[in-house]
Scaffold this active site. Structure first.
Site, short mmCIF file in Angstrom:
data_model
loop_
_atom_site.label_atom_id
_atom_site.label_comp_id
_atom_site.label_asym_id
_atom_site.label_seq_id
_atom_site.Cartn_x
_atom_site.Cartn_y
_atom_site.Cartn_z
N ASP A 97 0.60 -1.57 -6.04
CA ASP A 97 1.04 -0.55 -5.12
C ASP A 97 2.54 -0.73 -4.92
O ASP A 97 3.11 -1.75 -5.32
CB ASP A 97 0.26 -0.66 -3.79
CG ASP A 97 0.30 0.65 -3.02
OD1 ASP A 97 -0.60 0.87 -2.20
OD2 ASP A 97 1.22 1.46 -3.26
C1 GLC Z 1 1.99 4.22 -1.34
C2 GLC Z 1 0.49 4.18 -1.39
C3 GLC Z 1 -0.07 4.49 -2.75
C4 GLC Z 1 0.86 5.45 -3.46
C5 GLC Z 1 2.15 4.71 -3.73
C6 GLC Z 1 3.21 5.60 -4.39
O1 GLC Z 1 2.49 3.30 -0.43
O2 GLC Z 1 -0.17 3.04 -0.88
O3 GLC Z 1 -1.38 5.05 -2.56
O4 GLC Z 1 0.28 5.88 -4.69
O5 GLC Z 1 2.69 4.12 -2.56
O6 GLC Z 1 3.63 6.57 -3.49
#
Ligand code: GLC
Length: 746
Positions: free
Chosen positions: A283
């Site tokens: 993430d």
């Molecule tokens: C965010 C989320 C994830 C998302 C990523 C990119 O913090 O936790 O679900 O795909 O960052 O935006």
């Protein structure tokens, strides 16, 4: 180039592999065998990685944010799509494209900007789950995946399937509820739909990221076997049914180790036990090391700007050079990524950025999902459906004159036509608050052209009551906005809406409450309200969907994918762990309920919810008959007949629950299967539900097998987890052992 320049370039090359010069790379092979489409994705990836320099391998494992990152003042690399989630430079020498990444599971999102991409939003993940219709889930995924492709993206960060351990979780609206079989199956079909567009998709957030409070730091403790039969089973089923190209590991710790450097989760469970051949991306801000993360199974640092360090940049190059991370492991990382690119058609079907989107067609897909996902929770004295000849309708609250609510955070899709209610707080992350310009009031008026429709914004309960008193029927739209990185502080509707509903009910006995919420909410007024609809966040065409259900143009067929508690006191954790004001605080969350999530917890504790899992009313009625079971080809079949005993067409969701009469499970029963059956008045259909065998067993962590105990099992066919309209049979099963992937052991 002068010597000192070469030295400088070499130094840069070591620190930031991206700066290596073409002079280091061997000449491109005469032809590029990896582009031969007749070869398997495995073979193509093997050939491509073999042709790569180390710098070129490293390029794949280091992902950028596709938007400027204010805290560090960084700007995205050239080639990133503006205000997008992620970018990984491709390899022109080898003919491999950039990876252009967009969020998320509800449609093509845009990072906060005054000029967002306007795209079609599905209703919330809970709405799709409420349809219990896998083809509907697939169609929704196929639609948003096509808009991703037509917007120039070839990776869609979707597939959120964290289980609803807590109805206050701020991201429940992105997920699919509390049951691993339902959630895993529905999300698996959605991801498969996305990937049908030659777009890589994800399953996320792996694993056990079941609350947002302290998401970056909290440490989840749970019995491993219980995890395997709950959160991990949901992910396992979603991966099996979607064959997703990637898994996104989550922010939190599990058993004391961050999920994105967790050998047990990534190497042992995901890659070894489940045989996952795709790649693990972190993430954004969830990478915390170089050697530990790489060796424990992380394949790609995402949004490196969010992390404390470019762990998979020059540091990884050094780690490979020094042998802390083997060359073979780096090859494996690059191979997994490039294999997914071949397997999903990303290489053979390059995206363009000027695709023409048919918003009318896509809006209709969203509407169909919203209509089927609306759950009719209560309908006393058949207040619904409304007659088109009704004289006066009061529409109250929820900005129902102009639009419908959506949830906040990285999954935010900005609507065609712009935000119907701009300027609401919070304006900053996880805001802004966005209402889709699909006006319930306008669509209500269109379905009842002769009615006098009066709107009151609901900010003054006494005034709203006076308006309601003058109407034949009062429709109160109650909203609850939630967003990523936050949990709802309670199950109560915010902004004094309980008082509003009370007052309106007091003024007009024909009051209908339409909920637009991120998840289950408390309803202290429910006894006074004859009809309640849960519309969730109903998406781009949500106002039309709500109106069509209210007037019976669509017969509601949604069934709850999650239990609605009476209050927080019924939950395993009445008070959420952690302090929202201290997001960096490390604390432990102990999932003592294990796999007993939602209705399983309620059954285990003998609690009666406000509305049970699986609950959903219709404008018609159904009956079940001829229930029988049979073991055939090693599978347990449950057969029965469903009849529409009412006078309007409708769809039913007959649910099969199984209870062991001998073995002891985490709870008295589990959902073992279901179907979605469309029936004309008086029509009957034979249904054959094949039970997923893992649902019949207990997982044994030591032997990594699912063990089905010999003995009797009660199969209950019902309309909800509370046993509405239930009939049952008992079946005698022999002992059997399944391997970790649910296959009969030879
Ligand atoms: C965010 C989320 C994830 C998302 C990523 C990119 O913090 O936790 O679900 O795909 O960052 O935006």
């Amino acid at each position: 180039m002068r010597l000192n320049q070469l030295t400088l370039v070499a130094a840069l090359a070591a620190a930031f592999p991206l700066f290596a010069t073409a002079a280091d790379a061997p000449a491109a092979p005469a032809q590029k065998p990896w582009l031969d489409r007749s070869l398997s994705a495995d073979k193509r990836a093997e050939l491509a990685v073999k042709a790569m320099t180390r710098e070129e391998k490293l390029r794949w494992v280091f992902g950028y944010f596709g938007t400027s990152f204010a805290p560090k003042g960084t700007t995205p690399p050239k080639g990133a799509i503006p205000f997008s989630a992620g970018f990984v430079p491709g390899n022109p020498r080898l003919g491999l494209p950039d990876l252009l990444e967009t969020d998320a599971g509800l449609g093509v999102a845009t990072q906060a900007t005054p000029t967002p991409r306007e795209r079609t939003a599905l209703p919330s993940g809970l709405a799709t789950a409420s349809t219990w219709d896998t083809q509907m889930a697939y169609a929704g995924g196929a639609m948003i995946g096509s808009e991703a492709r037509l917007s120039g993206f070839n990776v869609m960060l979707a597939g959120g399937v964290n289980l609803m351990r807590d109805p206050r979780n701020g991201r429940n609206f992105e997920y699919a509820g509390e049951d691993p079989l339902l959630a895993g199956t529905m999300v698996g079909h959605a991801v498969k739909g996305i990937e049908s567009n030659h777009v890589i998709s994800t399953v996320k957030h792996y694993a056990l990221n079941d609350q947002e409070t302290g998401r970056n730091e909290h440490d989840v403790r749970i019995d491993k076997a219980a995890a395997r039969m709950s959160d991990l089973l949901a992910m396992q089923l979603a991966l099996e049914q979607s064959d997703a190209g990637s898994v996104m590991c989550s922010y939190n710790r599990v058993f004391g180790t961050y999920a994105c450097e967790n050998d047990y989760l990534l190497n042992e469970v995901l890659k070894k036990d489940w045989g996952f051949k795709g790649y693990v991306m972190s993430d954004w801000g969830a990478t915390h090391s170089t050697v530990q993360a790489a060796n424990n199974g992380l394949d790609r640092q995402s949004g490196q700007e969010f992390d404390k360090s470019p762990y998979f940049g020059g540091a990884l190059d050094e780690a490979v050079k020094n042998g802390y991370v083997s060359e073979a492991r780096l090859d494996d990382m690059a191979t997994r990524i490039v294999r997914a690119m071949f397997a999903k058609g990303v290489v053979d079907n390059p995206v363009a950025q000027d695709g023409k989107i048919d918003f009318a067609k896509d809006g209709a897909v969203s509407r169909a999902t919203a209509e089927e996902g609306i759950v009719l929770l209560k309908n006393d004295n058949k207040v619904l459906p409304l007659s088109k000849d009704v004289k006066t309708i009061a529409v109250i609250g929820g900005h129902a004159d102009v639009g419908v609510l959506s949830g906040g955070g990285s999954s935010q899709v900005y609507p065609v036509g712009g935000n119907a209610v701009p300027g609401l707080e919070p304006k900053v992350w996880p805001g802004p608050v966005v209402y889709y310009p699909s006006s319930p009031l306008r669509h209500i008026q269109a379905l009842a052209p002769n009615a006098k429709v009066v709107y009151d914004d609901g900010t003054d309960p006494a005034r709203a009551a006076r308006v309601a008193a003058q109407a034949d029927v009062a429709l109160v739209f109650a909203t609850q906005w939630i967003g990523e990185a936050n949990d709802a502080t309670s199950l109560a509707l915010p902004d004094n809406q309980d008082t509003l509903i009370d007052n309106v009910a007091g003024a007009n006995p024909r009051t209908v409450v339409v909920l637009e919420t991120g998840g289950p909410v408390a309803m202290p007024w429910v006894a006074k309200i004859p009809a309640v609809l849960e519309a969730w966040y109903p998406g781009t065409s949500g106002g039309e969907a709500i109106a069509r259900v209210l007037f019976g143009a669509v017969n509601p067929s949604g069934h709850l994918p999650a239990t609605f508690p009476v209050s927080e006191q019924q939950l395993p954790r009445p008070t959420l762990d952690g302090d929202p004001k201290q997001p960096e605080q490390r604390f432990t969350v102990d999932y003592k309920e294990g796999a007993a999530i939602g209705y399983k917890w309620f059954d285990q504790k003998g609690l009666t919810p406000l509305f049970p899992f699986g609950h959903g009313l219709s404008y018609t009625t159904f009956s079940y008959s001829g229930l029988a079971s049979q073991v055939k080809d090693g599978r347990l079949h449950v057969r029965f007949k469903v009849t529409n005993t009412g006078n309007v067409a409708g769809k039913d969701v007959p649910q099969v629950y199984v209870s062991p009469l001998a073995a002891k499970w985490e709870a008295p029963k589990r959902l073992a299967g279901w179907d979605k059956v469309a029936l004309q008045p008086g029509e009957s259909k034979e249904v054959d539900v094949v039970v997923e065998p893992r649902i019949l067993g207990l997982f044994d962590e030591k032997s990594k097998t699912w063990r089905i105990a010999k003995g009797k099992y009660k199969l209950v066919l019902a309309e909800d987890a509370a046993g509405k309209n239930a009939t049952s049979v008992t079946v005698d099963l022999p002992a059997s052992t399944l391997d970790v992937r649910g296959r009969q052991r030879k």
